[in-house]
Design a protein around this motif. Sequence first.
Motif, mmCIF file in Angstrom:
data_model
loop_
_atom_site.group_PDB
_atom_site.id
_atom_site.type_symbol
_atom_site.label_atom_id
_atom_site.label_comp_id
_atom_site.label_asym_id
_atom_site.label_seq_id
_atom_site.Cartn_x
_atom_site.Cartn_y
_atom_site.Cartn_z
ATOM 1 N N ASP A 1 0.869 -1.173 0.000
ATOM 2 C CA ASP A 1 0.000 0.000 0.000
ATOM 3 C C ASP A 1 0.909 1.228 0.000
ATOM 4 O O ASP A 1 1.581 1.503 0.997
ATOM 5 N N LEU A 2 0.961 1.934 -1.122
ATOM 6 C CA LEU A 2 1.901 3.047 -1.247
ATOM 7 C C LEU A 2 1.513 4.255 -0.405
ATOM 8 O O LEU A 2 2.326 5.162 -0.226
ATOM 9 N N THR A 3 0.289 4.267 0.136
ATOM 10 C CA THR A 3 -0.089 5.354 1.038
ATOM 11 C C THR A 3 0.339 5.058 2.475
ATOM 12 O O THR A 3 0.292 5.950 3.318
ATOM 13 N N ALA A 4 0.749 3.819 2.747
ATOM 14 C CA ALA A 4 1.233 3.459 4.080
ATOM 15 C C ALA A 4 2.674 3.934 4.254
ATOM 16 O O ALA A 4 3.417 4.073 3.286
ATOM 17 N N GLU A 5 3.066 4.145 5.492
ATOM 18 C CA GLU A 5 4.396 4.701 5.774
ATOM 19 C C GLU A 5 5.509 3.839 5.210
ATOM 20 O O GLU A 5 6.522 4.349 4.706
ATOM 21 N N ALA B 1 14.812 2.603 -13.356
ATOM 22 C CA ALA B 1 13.679 3.436 -13.758
ATOM 23 C C ALA B 1 12.480 3.139 -12.868
ATOM 24 O O ALA B 1 12.317 2.026 -12.358
ATOM 25 N N LEU B 2 11.645 4.148 -12.714
ATOM 26 C CA LEU B 2 10.404 4.041 -11.951
ATOM 27 C C LEU B 2 9.281 4.625 -12.784
ATOM 28 O O LEU B 2 9.392 5.761 -13.266
ATOM 29 N N VAL B 3 8.209 3.864 -12.951
ATOM 30 C CA VAL B 3 7.006 4.372 -13.609
ATOM 31 C C VAL B 3 5.901 4.429 -12.563
ATOM 32 O O VAL B 3 5.407 3.400 -12.099
ATOM 33 N N ASN B 4 5.511 5.639 -12.186
ATOM 34 C CA ASN B 4 4.460 5.846 -11.190
ATOM 35 C C ASN B 4 3.110 5.834 -11.900
ATOM 36 O O ASN B 4 2.642 6.858 -12.411
ATOM 37 N N ASN B 5 2.493 4.659 -11.923
ATOM 38 C CA ASN B 5 1.221 4.508 -12.617
ATOM 39 C C ASN B 5 0.046 4.308 -11.666
ATOM 40 O O ASN B 5 -1.092 4.597 -12.025
ATOM 41 N N ALA B 6 0.291 3.828 -10.458
ATOM 42 C CA ALA B 6 -0.799 3.516 -9.526
ATOM 43 C C ALA B 6 -1.608 4.767 -9.205
ATOM 44 O O ALA B 6 -1.058 5.860 -9.030
ATOM 45 N N GLY B 7 -2.911 4.591 -9.109
ATOM 46 C CA GLY B 7 -3.767 5.714 -8.766
ATOM 47 C C GLY B 7 -5.216 5.288 -8.707
ATOM 48 O O GLY B 7 -5.570 4.155 -9.034
ATOM 49 N N GLN C 1 -12.840 12.668 0.810
ATOM 50 C CA GLN C 1 -12.679 12.345 -0.613
ATOM 51 C C GLN C 1 -11.480 13.081 -1.201
ATOM 52 O O GLN C 1 -10.715 12.524 -1.984
ATOM 53 N N TRP C 2 -11.327 14.338 -0.831
ATOM 54 C CA TRP C 2 -10.202 15.132 -1.316
ATOM 55 C C TRP C 2 -8.875 14.552 -0.825
ATOM 56 O O TRP C 2 -7.933 14.367 -1.596
ATOM 57 N N ALA C 3 -8.820 14.247 0.465
ATOM 58 C CA ALA C 3 -7.584 13.728 1.052
ATOM 59 C C ALA C 3 -7.206 12.385 0.454
ATOM 60 O O ALA C 3 -6.020 12.118 0.184
ATOM 61 N N GLU C 4 -8.182 11.507 0.233
ATOM 62 C CA GLU C 4 -7.893 10.198 -0.345
ATOM 63 C C GLU C 4 -7.279 10.350 -1.742
ATOM 64 O O GLU C 4 -6.321 9.657 -2.090
ATOM 65 N N MET C 5 -7.833 11.263 -2.532
ATOM 66 C CA MET C 5 -7.313 11.489 -3.880
ATOM 67 C C MET C 5 -5.887 12.022 -3.845
ATOM 68 O O MET C 5 -4.993 11.500 -4.536
ATOM 69 N N ILE C 6 -5.632 13.044 -3.056
ATOM 70 C CA ILE C 6 -4.305 13.654 -3.010
ATOM 71 C C ILE C 6 -3.292 12.693 -2.397
ATOM 72 O O ILE C 6 -2.157 12.568 -2.891
ATOM 73 N N ASP C 7 -3.681 11.982 -1.353
ATOM 74 C CA ASP C 7 -2.761 11.033 -0.719
ATOM 75 C C ASP C 7 -2.352 9.922 -1.688
ATOM 76 O O ASP C 7 -1.171 9.543 -1.752
ATOM 77 N N THR C 8 -3.326 9.398 -2.432
ATOM 78 C CA THR C 8 -3.065 8.257 -3.309
ATOM 79 C C THR C 8 -2.381 8.663 -4.603
ATOM 80 O O THR C 8 -1.411 8.036 -5.028
ATOM 81 N N GLY D 1 -12.904 16.742 -10.815
ATOM 82 C CA GLY D 1 -12.112 17.908 -10.433
ATOM 83 C C GLY D 1 -10.953 17.577 -9.518
ATOM 84 O O GLY D 1 -9.842 18.095 -9.683
ATOM 85 N N HIS D 2 -11.184 16.707 -8.535
ATOM 86 C CA HIS D 2 -10.102 16.334 -7.614
ATOM 87 C C HIS D 2 -9.066 15.470 -8.314
ATOM 88 O O HIS D 2 -7.861 15.590 -8.057
ATOM 89 N N TYR D 3 -9.528 14.618 -9.218
ATOM 90 C CA TYR D 3 -8.608 13.788 -10.010
ATOM 91 C C TYR D 3 -7.744 14.666 -10.914
ATOM 92 O O TYR D 3 -6.519 14.506 -10.982
ATOM 93 N N ALA D 4 -8.376 15.612 -11.601
ATOM 94 C CA ALA D 4 -7.639 16.506 -12.491
ATOM 95 C C ALA D 4 -6.617 17.330 -11.727
ATOM 96 O O ALA D 4 -5.492 17.554 -12.203
ATOM 97 N N THR D 5 -6.990 17.775 -10.531
ATOM 98 C CA THR D 5 -6.072 18.550 -9.714
ATOM 99 C C THR D 5 -4.841 17.733 -9.335
ATOM 100 O O THR D 5 -3.701 18.207 -9.417
ATOM 101 N N ALA D 6 -5.063 16.484 -8.934
ATOM 102 C CA ALA D 6 -3.938 15.623 -8.568
ATOM 103 C C ALA D 6 -3.048 15.338 -9.777
ATOM 104 O O ALA D 6 -1.811 15.323 -9.663
ATOM 105 N N LYS D 7 -3.646 15.107 -10.943
ATOM 106 C CA LYS D 7 -2.860 14.819 -12.137
ATOM 107 C C LYS D 7 -2.077 16.054 -12.590
ATOM 108 O O LYS D 7 -0.935 15.932 -13.066
ATOM 109 N N ALA D 8 -2.659 17.227 -12.454
ATOM 110 C CA ALA D 8 -1.905 18.447 -12.750
ATOM 111 C C ALA D 8 -0.723 18.577 -11.803
ATOM 112 O O ALA D 8 0.373 19.008 -12.202
ATOM 113 N N GLY D 9 -0.925 18.178 -10.558
ATOM 114 C CA GLY D 9 0.181 18.173 -9.607
ATOM 115 C C GLY D 9 1.284 17.222 -10.019
ATOM 116 O O GLY D 9 2.475 17.514 -9.824
ATOM 117 N N LEU D 10 0.923 16.078 -10.606
ATOM 118 C CA LEU D 10 1.936 15.122 -11.069
ATOM 119 C C LEU D 10 2.793 15.717 -12.179
ATOM 120 O O LEU D 10 4.006 15.500 -12.220
#
Length: 251
Positions: A62-66, A85-91, A105-112, A153-162
């Motif tokens: 679980d990549l959200t775990a410490e 190499a690393l490909v960050n695809n999980a989401g 809902q917002w926190a789960e999206m940004i955390d993951t 909207g929350h998904y798009a925000t996280a992807k823009a952050g990526l």
Amino acid sequence: MTALPADLLDLTGKVVVVTGAGGGIGAGIVRRMAADGASVVAHTRSSAVDLSGGEAIEVRADLTAEDGPATVVSAAREHFGRIDALVNNAGIQPVAPFTELDDQQWAEMIDTNLTAVHRLTRAAASAMADQGTGGSIVHVASIEARHPTPVHGHYATAKAGLVMHAKAAALAWGPHGIRANSVSPGLINRPGLAEDWPEGVGRWMAAVPLGRMGTPEDVGDACVFLCSDLARWITGADLVVDGGILTNPTW
């Protein structure tokens, strides 16, 4: 002039970590990496991973775990001795009206989709820097980083952050020879998609210049390119893989 390898797309001898390998896009990335000779560390949280295409191991975390990122990096180094190499695809991609999102809902999206990527990138880049051989990091973002939809909207925000995170990572780890880029796919086909979302697929097909939805292999090919020597002087870039839909964004 610097001498170049005979096959610039040959990933033989490279160790590539792919997260979210149990999903459609992740599986496509794993297949393409293996086909080009890479040894693959296929991460999944719970889904089964197809490891039949080449030299690969499965790592569950679980990549959200410490301890999630360290689990993946340690498995790669213990089994293959390195990470190239690393490909960050999980989401995740839940649907919710932006005006009705609650904090959970917002926190789960940004955390993951964003924080977990940062933490794994930091761990993998540190391992690459210790090796002293450089490396490549690729974030799988989305064209929604540029054009959000009302229920994403929350998904798009996280992807823009990526997309911006890849640029920041390129700046931070470039002195270690580590490149960081993002890939922004459009609509990627999966079994049952046309039946589940006929109106959306119809709008896409009416608007996309190349006349089809994408495939997981289309995304995989872009990731292979960015991890290969063909992209040796490309970093901080966002490669759009959308069949040209952003030239006609009416979908």
